[in-house]
Each structure stands twice: as C-alpha cells, then as structure tokens.
Design an enzyme around this catalytic site. Structure first.
Site, mmCIF file in Angstrom:
data_model
loop_
_atom_site.group_PDB
_atom_site.id
_atom_site.type_symbol
_atom_site.label_atom_id
_atom_site.label_comp_id
_atom_site.label_asym_id
_atom_site.label_seq_id
_atom_site.Cartn_x
_atom_site.Cartn_y
_atom_site.Cartn_z
ATOM 1 N N GLU A 91 0.828 -1.205 0.000
ATOM 2 C CA GLU A 91 0.000 0.000 0.000
ATOM 3 C C GLU A 91 0.868 1.263 0.000
ATOM 4 O O GLU A 91 1.922 1.315 0.629
ATOM 5 C CB GLU A 91 -0.919 -0.010 1.226
ATOM 6 C CG GLU A 91 -1.960 -1.111 1.135
ATOM 7 C CD GLU A 91 -2.964 -1.111 2.278
ATOM 8 O OE1 GLU A 91 -4.153 -1.328 2.013
ATOM 9 O OE2 GLU A 91 -2.560 -0.908 3.429
ATOM 10 N N CYS A 104 3.301 8.685 0.993
ATOM 11 C CA CYS A 104 3.710 7.853 2.121
ATOM 12 C C CYS A 104 4.014 6.470 1.562
ATOM 13 O O CYS A 104 3.113 5.790 1.057
ATOM 14 C CB CYS A 104 2.579 7.816 3.140
ATOM 15 S SG CYS A 104 2.863 6.713 4.525
ATOM 16 N N CYS A 111 5.822 -6.253 8.783
ATOM 17 C CA CYS A 111 6.739 -5.565 9.686
ATOM 18 C C CYS A 111 7.066 -6.482 10.853
ATOM 19 O O CYS A 111 6.226 -7.240 11.309
ATOM 20 C CB CYS A 111 6.083 -4.279 10.196
ATOM 21 S SG CYS A 111 7.187 -3.242 11.169
ATOM 22 N N CYS A 115 4.399 -3.470 17.017
ATOM 23 C CA CYS A 115 3.735 -2.440 17.822
ATOM 24 C C CYS A 115 2.250 -2.790 17.972
ATOM 25 O O CYS A 115 1.570 -3.091 17.003
ATOM 26 C CB CYS A 115 3.894 -1.055 17.194
ATOM 27 S SG CYS A 115 5.619 -0.562 17.015
ATOM 28 N N CYS A 118 -0.591 -0.920 15.832
ATOM 29 C CA CYS A 118 -0.380 -0.686 14.407
ATOM 30 C C CYS A 118 -0.816 -1.889 13.587
ATOM 31 O O CYS A 118 -0.408 -3.023 13.858
ATOM 32 C CB CYS A 118 1.099 -0.383 14.161
ATOM 33 S SG CYS A 118 1.463 -0.082 12.429
ATOM 34 N N CYS A 332 -2.274 6.859 9.618
ATOM 35 C CA CYS A 332 -1.144 6.242 10.327
ATOM 36 C C CYS A 332 -1.565 4.947 11.009
ATOM 37 O O CYS A 332 -2.540 4.915 11.754
ATOM 38 C CB CYS A 332 -0.626 7.165 11.425
ATOM 39 S SG CYS A 332 -0.061 8.733 10.819
HETATM 40 N N1 SAH Z 1 8.002 1.621 11.442
HETATM 41 C C1 SAH Z 1 8.175 3.042 11.332
HETATM 42 C C2 SAH Z 1 7.411 3.583 10.169
HETATM 43 C C3 SAH Z 1 5.913 3.595 10.338
HETATM 44 S S1 SAH Z 1 5.450 5.244 10.383
HETATM 45 C C4 SAH Z 1 7.840 3.692 12.647
HETATM 46 O O1 SAH Z 1 7.407 2.990 13.546
HETATM 47 O O2 SAH Z 1 8.082 4.870 12.825
HETATM 48 C C5 SAH Z 1 3.874 5.228 10.920
HETATM 49 C C6 SAH Z 1 3.653 6.116 12.119
HETATM 50 O O3 SAH Z 1 2.309 5.915 12.534
HETATM 51 C C7 SAH Z 1 4.520 5.705 13.297
HETATM 52 O O4 SAH Z 1 4.825 6.818 14.086
HETATM 53 C C8 SAH Z 1 3.607 4.797 14.041
HETATM 54 O O5 SAH Z 1 3.997 4.625 15.364
HETATM 55 C C9 SAH Z 1 2.298 5.522 13.873
HETATM 56 N N2 SAH Z 1 1.141 4.665 14.103
HETATM 57 C C10 SAH Z 1 1.055 3.328 14.025
HETATM 58 N N3 SAH Z 1 -0.178 2.910 14.337
HETATM 59 C C11 SAH Z 1 -0.890 4.006 14.613
HETATM 60 C C12 SAH Z 1 -2.236 4.222 14.973
HETATM 61 N N4 SAH Z 1 -3.093 3.205 15.127
HETATM 62 N N5 SAH Z 1 -2.642 5.488 15.142
HETATM 63 C C13 SAH Z 1 -1.781 6.524 14.972
HETATM 64 N N6 SAH Z 1 -0.503 6.380 14.618
HETATM 65 C C14 SAH Z 1 -0.071 5.138 14.463
#
Ligand code: SAH
Length: 343
Positions: A91, A104, A111, A115, A118, A332
């Site tokens: 995506e 983006c 991954c 987390c 996510c 995000c």
């Molecule tokens: N793996 C990298 C790149 C992903 S960036 C990282 O962790 O930074 C995506 C961003 O969205 C990251 O800051 C991640 O923590 C955030 N993110 C992930 N899930 C989310 C959610 N459910 N709501 C808001 N932000 C989220």
C-alpha cells in the site's frame, strides 16, 4: 533473472552498461527516461537506439506496478494497492497539501516490530522491498495521477531502518538531480527506534528529517506498546537522538500517538517535557487511529489540545497532525500487508 533497473543508482547503471558493451554516458539518457519522463516500456525511450533498447529489455525489468485497488477518501487522500507480481501487494498513500503532493511509501511487506497499536504488524513479515520497489511507488502514483510528488515520508508499511541499505539507495535515486530530483529536505524517515541504525544514519551526509515513534514516556508503558523498547529502551533511544542532533545539527520530530487513558494524561505530558526539553526537536501529536482488534481508543479532542498546550507552554514545540484518509484505512497505522495468493 533480469535485474530491476530502478534498483540502480546512476553510477550503478553506468557500470551495468559497460558490462553489456555500451557507453556509460547513455546512462544519463536512460535515467532521464525512467525518472523524468516516467516511461512504462523500454520501447518508449525514443532517442535510444533500437539495439540498445533491445539490450535493456533483455537485461532489465522496469518494475512497472499495476494497480490492484485505489481508494479515494472524502478528504482527497488516495490509497493504492500495488501488485508486486510475486504474490504480494503493498500500500502507498498520496496526500494533497497546500504546498503540494506528499507520498507515504512502504519499505517492507509486513513488519517485524510488533507495535500493539499498528495494523501493519498484525500480519507478520514477509520480506523487505528493494530500492527500486520503493522508488516505483512514487513513479506509479505520478503516472496514475499525472502529478509531481514533492514530499515523501517513509511511514507506510515496514520499519525503514530495518531495510537500511535499500532505503538509503532509494533516497539516493529519488534525490538525484538527473532523476526525480526530490530534495532530501523533503524526505522523512520514521523509525520505531532502532538505536544502532540511528547512529549509522547520523554518519550519513544527508538532509532528510528523522522522525522517532516515541508514543510513551516510561519503559513500562513503551515495552507494552512497542516491543522494540525491550531491546532499545527510552534512555538508549534518547542518547542516540541526542548524538544524532549533535552530529547533524538537525531537528528531530517525535511522534506521539495519543490513546485515551493510556498515554495521554498530565503526568505523561510532564515526563515528555522532561525527556525532550532543550533538545532540537518537535513533537507531532497523532490522535491514535483505530485498527481491528485494537485496544486503543483515541483521546478526546479536548484532551489532545490540552496535551499540546502543556508541551508548548513548557518549552517543547508540539503540533497535532491532521488526520487524513482515516475513512479508507489510509491513516497512520492502518496500512496492512496484503498477500494475494492463498488468501
Ligand atoms: N516503522 C516506522 C514507520 C511507520 S510510520 C515507525 O514505527 O516509525 C507510521 C507512524 O504511525 C509511526 O509513528 C507509528 O507509530 C504511527 N502509528 C502506528 N499505528 C498508529 C495508529 N493506530 N494510530 C496513529 N498512529 C499510528
């Protein structure tokens, strides 16, 4: 196996041309066709001799993505599902801002980071994308929408610093004046906090912005939200960030997704100030987006603003990130790996 020509920097392409008995200066012409004219076939490279076009065709692929799906949000954000022609799909999201288009991009299929909040992580990890597979996301979107993308964030599926070399190579290609010519200042890399790679990145001479997904202010909470914290805790992450700032003189952006009664109270804000005060940085507050099976609920708008104001009043610059594309699961944390075969 044919090589993906988009995995190559200009210098790499010059070397490859020598190997097939061609003059290296041809590389610039080819580079221009690929990145400035964004052609879909070698045949379209009309000022290249027929013979060389055939040679290119025999030795390389152009890695052209077909669009499996495209969703358009009511705010105009577009989410693409691209076919990687190996049974996987990724995506990519295109957003329109006042200052232009921002993309983006994904860096991996799935991954490893795990987390909790996510969606990209829930379905496991398959493989990293090559540099060309990263760059083609930009080109495929530009071809489809007939636009020029000016900003890029490595914030799609995957952990960019877990695919370090290919991400660096992709930046080199995106950046090249004879190619897409995207200024490194317009590129952001976001990481969940791979500390050794942050030190490595500090040594690169590049102008990209570094974003750190922080999301919690105690190890206890961050361990729970982001398993990577068990390997690289907040203290080691902060030391790496301070080193990065000192070495590059660049401002770091900290991402903090606010979840109700999880990490959004005044004590969290106070600890965040303590962690970041005096650092050359900026806090990006993200109202947490809901994902399937997610236990996290968005903080109230009132609370988000209170959190922001507390930071700003106490010497830490913070803004709230605009939510884009949530209605099409393009915001995000909502992107997911897709497996085409066997599903
Ligand atoms: N793996 C990298 C790149 C992903 S960036 C990282 O962790 O930074 C995506 C961003 O969205 C990251 O800051 C991640 O923590 C955030 N993110 C992930 N899930 C989310 C959610 N459910 N709501 C808001 N932000 C989220």
């Amino acid at each position: 196996m044919k090589k993906n020509i988009k995995d190559l920097s200009l210098e790499d392409l010059q070397e490859e041309l020598k190997l097939i008995g061609e003059k290296p200066y041809r590389a610039e012409q080819i580079f221009k066709w690929i990145y400035q004219d964004n052609v879909s076939t070698f045949e379209d490279m009309s000022n290249i001799s027929l013979e060389l076009r055939k040679k290119l065709e025999n030795n390389f692929t152009l890695c052209i993505y077909s669009i499996l799906d495209k969703q358009i949000s009511k705010d105009g954000t577009k989410k693409y599902l691209f076919d990687l022609s190996d049974g996987n799909a990724i995506e990519t999201v295109l957003m329109e801002y006042k200052h232009g288009y921002s993309i983006c991009v994904s860096t991996q299929i799935g991954c490893k980071m795990g987390c909790e909040f996510c969606a990209s992580t829930g379905v496991g990890f398959i493989r990293s994308l090559s540099a060309g597979e990263i760059v083609e996301q930009v080109l495929a979107v530009e071809r489809d929408e007939n636009v020029k993308v000016s900003n890029l964030v490595f914030m799609g599926i995957g952990e960019p610093l877990d695919n370090y070399n290919n991400v660096m190579q992709a930046i080199k290609i995106l950046n090249h004046p004879k190619g897409i010519n995207m200024g490194a200042r317009h590129i952001s890399i976001s990481t969940s906090g791979l500390v050794p790679k942050i030190y490595e990145l500090a040594e690169e001479d590049m102008q990209c912005t570094l974003s750190i997904s922080l999301h919690a202010t105690t190890d206890e909470k961050r361990d729970e939200m982001m398993p990577i914290n068990k390997t690289y805790n907040i203290k080691s992450l902060m030391e790496a960030c301070k080193y990065y700032i000192q070495k590059t003189n660049k401002r770091i952006s900290f991402e903090y997704a606010l979840a109700k009664e999880n990490n959004d109270n005044l004590e969290d804000a106070k600890r965040l100030v303590k962690l970041l005060k005096g650092m050359l940085c900026h806090v990006n507050l993200i109202p947490i987006n809901k994902i399937d099976n997610g236990n996290y609920v968005k903080s109230s708008n009132e609370n988000i603003l209170k959190f922001r104001d507390y930071l700003n009043e106490n010497g830490v610059v913070a803004t709230v990130r605009r939510e884009l594309g949530a209605d099409i699961d393009a915001a995000c944390g909502q992107l997911r790996k897709k497996v085409l075969r066997g599903e």
